[in-house]
Design a protein around this motif. Structure first.
Motif, PDB file in Angstrom:
ATOM      1  N   CYS A   6       0.836  -1.211   0.000  1.00 26.18           N
ATOM      2  CA  CYS A   6       0.000   0.000   0.000  1.00 26.18           C
ATOM      3  C   CYS A   6       0.866   1.254   0.000  1.00 26.18           C
ATOM      4  O   CYS A   6       0.653   2.182  -0.783  1.00 26.18           O
ATOM      5  N   GLY A   7       1.837   1.254   0.898  1.00 24.16           N
ATOM      6  CA  GLY A   7       2.584   2.482   1.137  1.00 24.16           C
ATOM      7  C   GLY A   7       3.539   2.860   0.025  1.00 24.16           C
ATOM      8  O   GLY A   7       4.110   3.951   0.047  1.00 24.16           O
ATOM      9  N   GLU A   8       3.755   1.961  -0.940  1.00 23.90           N
ATOM     10  CA  GLU A   8       4.764   2.306  -1.951  1.00 23.90           C
ATOM     11  C   GLU A   8       4.162   2.873  -3.233  1.00 23.90           C
ATOM     12  O   GLU A   8       4.888   3.212  -4.163  1.00 23.90           O
ATOM     13  N   LEU A   9       2.834   2.982  -3.294  1.00 19.69           N
ATOM     14  CA  LEU A   9       2.224   3.507  -4.517  1.00 19.69           C
ATOM     15  C   LEU A   9       2.434   5.018  -4.620  1.00 19.69           C
ATOM     16  O   LEU A   9       2.412   5.739  -3.628  1.00 19.69           O
ATOM     17  N   ASN A  10       2.667   5.490  -5.837  1.00 21.72           N
ATOM     18  CA  ASN A  10       2.772   6.943  -6.049  1.00 21.72           C
ATOM     19  C   ASN A  10       2.356   7.253  -7.495  1.00 21.72           C
ATOM     20  O   ASN A  10       1.875   6.369  -8.214  1.00 21.72           O
ATOM     21  N   GLN A  46      -5.399   5.183   0.023  1.00 18.41           N
ATOM     22  CA  GLN A  46      -6.850   5.407   0.014  1.00 18.41           C
ATOM     23  C   GLN A  46      -7.472   4.658  -1.174  1.00 18.41           C
ATOM     24  O   GLN A  46      -7.007   4.789  -2.306  1.00 18.41           O
ATOM     25  N   VAL A  47      -8.494   3.867  -0.874  1.00 20.97           N
ATOM     26  CA  VAL A  47      -9.177   3.105  -1.921  1.00 20.97           C
ATOM     27  C   VAL A  47     -10.649   3.534  -1.951  1.00 20.97           C
ATOM     28  O   VAL A  47     -11.275   3.674  -0.902  1.00 20.97           O
ATOM     29  N   VAL A  48     -11.147   3.754  -3.152  1.00 21.25           N
ATOM     30  CA  VAL A  48     -12.527   4.223  -3.299  1.00 21.25           C
ATOM     31  C   VAL A  48     -13.368   3.113  -3.934  1.00 21.25           C
ATOM     32  O   VAL A  48     -12.945   2.500  -4.913  1.00 21.25           O
ATOM     33  N   PHE A  49     -14.504   2.856  -3.340  1.00 24.51           N
ATOM     34  CA  PHE A  49     -15.455   1.918  -3.958  1.00 24.51           C
ATOM     35  C   PHE A  49     -16.728   2.685  -4.279  1.00 24.51           C
ATOM     36  O   PHE A  49     -17.277   3.356  -3.409  1.00 24.51           O
ATOM     37  N   ILE A  83      -5.574  16.309  -2.873  1.00 24.35           N
ATOM     38  CA  ILE A  83      -4.201  15.791  -2.715  1.00 24.35           C
ATOM     39  C   ILE A  83      -3.741  16.032  -1.284  1.00 24.35           C
ATOM     40  O   ILE A  83      -4.003  17.092  -0.706  1.00 24.35           O
ATOM     41  N   ASN A  84      -3.152  14.996  -0.688  1.00 19.28           N
ATOM     42  CA  ASN A  84      -2.686  15.116   0.699  1.00 19.28           C
ATOM     43  C   ASN A  84      -1.161  15.091   0.728  1.00 19.28           C
ATOM     44  O   ASN A  84      -0.549  14.033   0.652  1.00 19.28           O
ATOM     45  N   PRO A  85      -0.544  16.279   0.851  1.00 25.36           N
ATOM     46  CA  PRO A  85       0.922  16.325   0.793  1.00 25.36           C
ATOM     47  C   PRO A  85       1.580  15.687   2.010  1.00 25.36           C
ATOM     48  O   PRO A  85       2.778  15.395   2.000  1.00 25.36           O
ATOM     49  N   ASN A  86       0.802  15.441   3.073  1.00 20.61           N
ATOM     50  CA  ASN A  86       1.393  14.834   4.276  1.00 20.61           C
ATOM     51  C   ASN A  86       1.468  13.315   4.202  1.00 20.61           C
ATOM     52  O   ASN A  86       1.935  12.662   5.112  1.00 20.61           O
ATOM     53  N   MET A  87       0.945  12.774   3.126  1.00 23.13           N
ATOM     54  CA  MET A  87       0.893  11.323   2.999  1.00 23.13           C
ATOM     55  C   MET A  87       1.798  10.899   1.854  1.00 23.13           C
ATOM     56  O   MET A  87       1.787  11.537   0.797  1.00 23.13           O
ATOM     57  N   ARG A  88       2.549   9.816   2.050  1.00 19.93           N
ATOM     58  CA  ARG A  88       3.433   9.362   0.976  1.00 19.93           C
ATOM     59  C   ARG A  88       2.650   9.031  -0.287  1.00 19.93           C
ATOM     60  O   ARG A  88       3.107   9.241  -1.409  1.00 19.93           O
ATOM     61  N   ILE A  92      -2.219   9.964  -5.010  1.00 20.92           N
ATOM     62  CA  ILE A  92      -3.022   8.998  -5.776  1.00 20.92           C
ATOM     63  C   ILE A  92      -4.121   8.400  -4.909  1.00 20.92           C
ATOM     64  O   ILE A  92      -4.149   8.585  -3.691  1.00 20.92           O
ATOM     65  N   GLU A  93      -5.011   7.692  -5.557  1.00 18.86           N
ATOM     66  CA  GLU A  93      -5.939   6.818  -4.841  1.00 18.86           C
ATOM     67  C   GLU A  93      -6.183   5.621  -5.754  1.00 18.86           C
ATOM     68  O   GLU A  93      -5.753   5.604  -6.902  1.00 18.86           O
ATOM     69  N   VAL A  94      -6.832   4.609  -5.199  1.00 24.30           N
ATOM     70  CA  VAL A  94      -7.097   3.415  -5.995  1.00 24.30           C
ATOM     71  C   VAL A  94      -8.609   3.300  -6.152  1.00 24.30           C
ATOM     72  O   VAL A  94      -9.344   3.424  -5.165  1.00 24.30           O
TER      73      VAL A  94
END
Ligand code: ASP
Length: 589
Positions: A6-10, A46-49, A83-88, A92-94
């Motif tokens: 999860c944490g490596e997506l950009n 973050q994943v959106v359904f 966009i959340n600049p505080n998050m790695r 993006i989102e999925v």
């Protein structure tokens, strides 16, 4: 199962179809769209359904925090403004296309981001959940990097990683032993190692030349904030290296570690004799970030008509010392009372002070409950020795040297912290020239390091003056914490016997407890020495943790119990029988 963490997506993954596995960190229902923050050890995505895919939408709606899920989806850029600049992964989102619940979870005893609202006991009892907190995960990862960098250094320098026994005999490091009853030798006990000390010395006798081990050590002592009954040492021993060479090499190992993992340049470590550390800082592990120093004023106070000062000033084991706090004049009565209570922990019976309002007026310019006891000449000499200025405050310690050092040494560190007096971020040093022994309260002597430490003098001189003899021991100190300590060892049986004798260990006891060591020293023991670093404390310092428990995956409490497993626990009658042990119930029960 997964294609990515999860944490490596950009942004580079945009438009890719990915599969993630992890825990539901948070679920939010935003008017017909479900957002799942999915977490794994690398971070959160973050994943959106959306309701277009009814199946996965319904499942996403049903999941709760800490469910374990697997999902497939499409990485896309977050809409403008979200966009959340505080998050790695904040760019993006999925968009979730399929979802599988791998395992449900009950409502956890605390939410990860609300861990502060529950006591540490609850967190330790549910450590498997507590360890999911990103902050602790970071610390565990960092710890793993520390051991890997240290191992690499030692491997590259020809050290061999050799394991030593856990079921063994007592290895005296000054604490109580943890004992394990033997079933096959009933009535006999193993001790868990307080350190691998004797085994690593034997490895030198066997010619391995350079040894290390990331070793578990066990010490049954009353726990203080930075202690654990079982802890980890980076344990090192070498042959044919001088004190200087060992210090230089391990200093390089630690400076490399800080450089590589934190990009911090520790510089070269100053050396300070133990006597100077005690005299000037009241501690054998001085925090050199704090500029305050203890200054002896016994000679000035010897004649004053104030027993509290003149007594210790004229007692050979006493000390009167002053601690000047620049600008300390502003401390309130209440703060001074609190500091008085604080030094009480270290046995000080009070905390005399003088506020310097006007140093040019020795009659009226000094504000203090005790100044009336000090003749004007003494006041003048005192201010001069301390180079006191208007606005300063001077604290005094007057007692046995031991109490004064401990109390003012601790007060110095407390003031440094409270008043933020730090002059730098990292202050390493070596403390050297430790005495061999110190007196115990019952008049005996005990080894300051351990009984295998070599003295700097001949056996004859050691026998003649045991209490003033110095040892070839050294401690590495960083920011007031002892990172590691070691020594050149005794490698001749005759010298070892002298030390045992001085420690009042009879010949029978020597033979019984340390016969194997004395034998080994008689069969070609090379000159050798080493040291051990406390890994937990090192990681604690490097990660800026306030508790050692934060850098240990499964720590014990202050009362040496494990809340998770409920260890120590009772054992069955059958097990006790096999060991021929009958438990005497503690009196209170
Ligand atoms: N065995 C020592 C200790 O545990 C370290 C050493 O002397 O190498 O403190």
């Amino acid at each position: 199962m997964r294609s990515h963490y999860c944490g490596e997506l950009n942004a580079s993954n945009i438009s890719q179809e990915i599969t993630l596995c992890g825990w539901v960190h948070r679920r939010r229902d935003h008017g017909g769209v479900i957002f799942l923050d999915v977490r794994d050890r690398e971070g959160i995505t973050q994943v959106v359904f959306d309701p277009d895919r009814a199946d996965s939408f319904a499942l996403a709606d049903s999941v709760r925090n800490e469910y374990v899920i697997k999902l497939t989806g499409l990485v896309r850029a977050r809409p403008e403004g979200t966009i959340n600049p505080n998050m790695r992964t904040g760019e993006i989102e999925v968009l979730g296309t399929s979802l599988e619940i791998l395992n449900a979870a009950q409502t956890p005893p605390f939410q990860l981001d609300e861990h502060q609202s529950v006591g540490e006991d609850i967190r330790l009892k549910n450590r498997f959940i507590d360890l999911r907190r990103p902050e602790i995960q970071q610390k565990m990862r960092f710890r793993s990097k520390v051991t890997s960098v240290l191992r690499r250094y030692l491997d590259d320098n020809g050290f061999l990683d050799i394991e030593t026994p856990i079921l063994t005999r007592a290895t005296p490091e000054g604490a109580r032993d943890y004992l394990v009853p033997s079933r096959t030798q009933q009535g006999s006990f193993f001790a868990l190692p307080q350190s691998p000390q004797l085994f690593k010395q034997l490895l030198m006798v066997s010619g391995f030349d350079r040894y290390y081990q990331i070793a578990k050590c066990f010490r049954d002592e009353d726990l203080r904030a930075d202690r654990q009954p079982e802890f980890t040492q980076v344990d090192i021993e070498t042959s044919f290296m001088s004190e200087e060479q060992i210090m230089a090499m391990t200093e390089e190992m630690i400076t490399n570690l800080f450089k590589e993992l934190m990009n911090i340049d520790l510089g070269s470590f100053p050396r300070m004799p133990y006597s100077e550390a005690m005299e000037t800082y009241g501690s054998d592990k001085p925090d050199l970030r704090i500029p305050l120093t203890l200054i002896t004023v016994s000679d000035l106070m010897a004649e004053v008509d104030f027993k509290v000062f003149s007594g210790p000033a004229t007692d050979p084991k006493g000390r009167v010392a002053a601690l000047k706090v620049p600008g300390g004049n502003s401390l309130t009565r209440k703060q001074i009372d609190d500091y008085t209570k604080f030094v009480g922990i270290y046995g000080a019976k009070g905390l005399a002070y003088i506020k310097v309002n006007d140093k040019s007026n020795l009659e009226e310019g000094l504000q203090s409950p005790i100044v009336k006891f000090l003749p004007v000449e003494v006041r003048g000499a005192l201010l001069e020795r301390l180079d006191a200025q208007d606005g300063d405050l001077i604290f005094f310690g007057a007692d046995s040297a031991k109490i004064v050092n401990e109390a003012l040494g601790a007060l110095r560190c407390k003031l440094g912290e409270d008043m933020d007096l730090y002059t730098c971020e990292w202050a390493p040093l070596w403390v050297v020239d430790f005495p061999m022994f110190e007196e115990t309260s019952d008049g005996g002597i005990t080894a300051i390091h351990h009984p295998f430490t070599a003295p700097s003098c001949s056996p004859e001189d050691l026998k003649a003056n045991p209490l003033t003899a110095l040892s070839q021991a050294y401690d590495m100190v960083l920011n007031g914490t002892e990172l590691g300590g070691g020594s050149i060892r005794i490698h001749q049986a005759s010298m070892q016997e002298v030390v045992f004798e001085l420690l009042n260990i009879s010949e029978e006891e020597q033979e019984e407890k340390f016969g194997f060591l004395l034998d080994a020293l008689k069969f070609g023991a090379p000159p050798h020495g080493g040291l051990a670093f406390g890994l937990d404390r090192l990681v604690m310092l490097m990660t800026g943790s306030s508790s050692i428990r934060d850098v240990i995956a499964f720590p014990k409490t202050q009362s040496a119990t494990c809340l998770l497993t409920q260890a120590p626990g009772e054992v069955s009658e059958k097990q006790l029988k096999e060991l021929s042990i009958r438990v005497r119930k503690p009196v209170a029960e």
